[in-house]
Design an enzyme around this catalytic site. Sequence first.
Site, short mmCIF file in Angstrom:
data_model
loop_
_atom_site.label_atom_id
_atom_site.label_comp_id
_atom_site.label_asym_id
_atom_site.label_seq_id
_atom_site.Cartn_x
_atom_site.Cartn_y
_atom_site.Cartn_z
N ASP A 1 0.87 -1.18 0.00
CA ASP A 1 0.00 0.00 0.00
C ASP A 1 0.91 1.23 0.00
O ASP A 1 2.02 1.16 -0.50
CB ASP A 1 -0.95 -0.03 1.20
CG ASP A 1 -2.28 0.68 0.92
OD1 ASP A 1 -2.23 1.85 0.51
OD2 ASP A 1 -3.34 0.07 1.12
N HIS B 1 2.23 1.83 -3.19
CA HIS B 1 1.30 2.74 -3.87
C HIS B 1 1.82 4.17 -3.89
O HIS B 1 1.07 5.09 -4.20
CB HIS B 1 -0.07 2.68 -3.21
CG HIS B 1 -0.78 1.38 -3.41
ND1 HIS B 1 -2.06 1.14 -2.96
CD2 HIS B 1 -0.39 0.23 -4.02
CE1 HIS B 1 -2.42 -0.09 -3.28
NE2 HIS B 1 -1.42 -0.66 -3.92
#
Length: 409
Positions: free
Chosen positions: A217, A240
Amino acid sequence: MEAPMTHSESQAFRAAWAAACKVEASMMIIPSNYIFLVGPISFSGPYCQPNIVFQLDGTIIAPTSSKVWGKGLLQWLEFTKLRGITIQGKGVIDGRGSVWWQDAPFDDPVDDEIELIVPLNSTVEKNLSAPVRSQLGRIMPSIKPTALRFYGSFNVTVTGITIQSSPQCHLKFDNCMGVLVHDLSVSSPGDSPNTDGIHLQNSKDILIHSSNLACGDDCVSIQTGCSNIYIHNVNCGPGHGISIGSLGKDSTKACVSNITVRDITMQNTMNGVRIKTWQGGSGSVQGVLFSNIQVSEVQIPIVIDQYYCDKRTCKNQTSAVALSGINYERIRGTYTVKPVHFACSDSLPCLDVTLTAIQLKPQQEKYHMYDPFCWQTFGELRTPTIPPIDCLQIGKPSNNGVQSDHDIC
């Protein structure tokens, strides 16, 4: 091989902390060359003496027995309400997250009732690194814990250690002031769900530098209530990217200010530098600098998304978290989908967005890539950009939305 001790290492950690808590500038040592199986534990103040050092040179591993976690916990190792707390050393915090990520049945490779200490490089240590297989058919709870969390603490330092395979977020700071993180390593696979590297919330005066963050993430996630955040010399990927938000979910007020992210390398990440807010929120994000960001094979290097939605559909709403004073400079490298995506609110456009020395090229010229996208985004192109970002609207909107007093941070 030396036989594992059968007494509870969690209890031993609690006893060692109780002793350290009573003495200013004391040191709690987790020695090298040993593995410690420790259940969920809180190292708590507020009555501890200041400036305690948690010297982590060994390895701490999380249990993978569902009965240890019950219906699920929000954190595994927690430090709360402390003044001057340092975690340092060359040790490892291993959340053994694969049994959580897969939502698969599992069992411990060691007895459920035993918490153990064993030498590294032993047979047990080798078994711990192997995939966990089901024998008893149990499934981990849906609430996945953060590996290491600090709450309500002042003057926190985390340095030298590795945090790996956390069930969810690796390192979290909540309601903290005065935080220093450096020479940290975070390591989880790119497809491990919700495994943010460092998560910041309601925290101020934070410096993060000289660290390697690989996760599934955001490498760094900056949430509401954060101000005076300085992040530099960080390697991010997989992951991310570095994100402010998401902010304003469920019509909440979000306030973020004075954020600097610079001298960053990102490789094979979903986003580069991103701001994401929900429709219906209030508050503001202001005073943000993204500088000297080197991207390689990043899907979308520059993102503002004020229509963020992690569900299939979200209702259109007029109120929004106001964005202003967002500066991008010297962001260079390759992308695989789109160089820039600015999707700002109809009612509260993004203001004072500046772009300087942006040079982004497709990873492979022969593939079709999307052009830069801008919606309700106003600011200034201080230099020509590659590719041309002609969609940015120069200056200010003629009919600028104004938030009511209760929306201003």
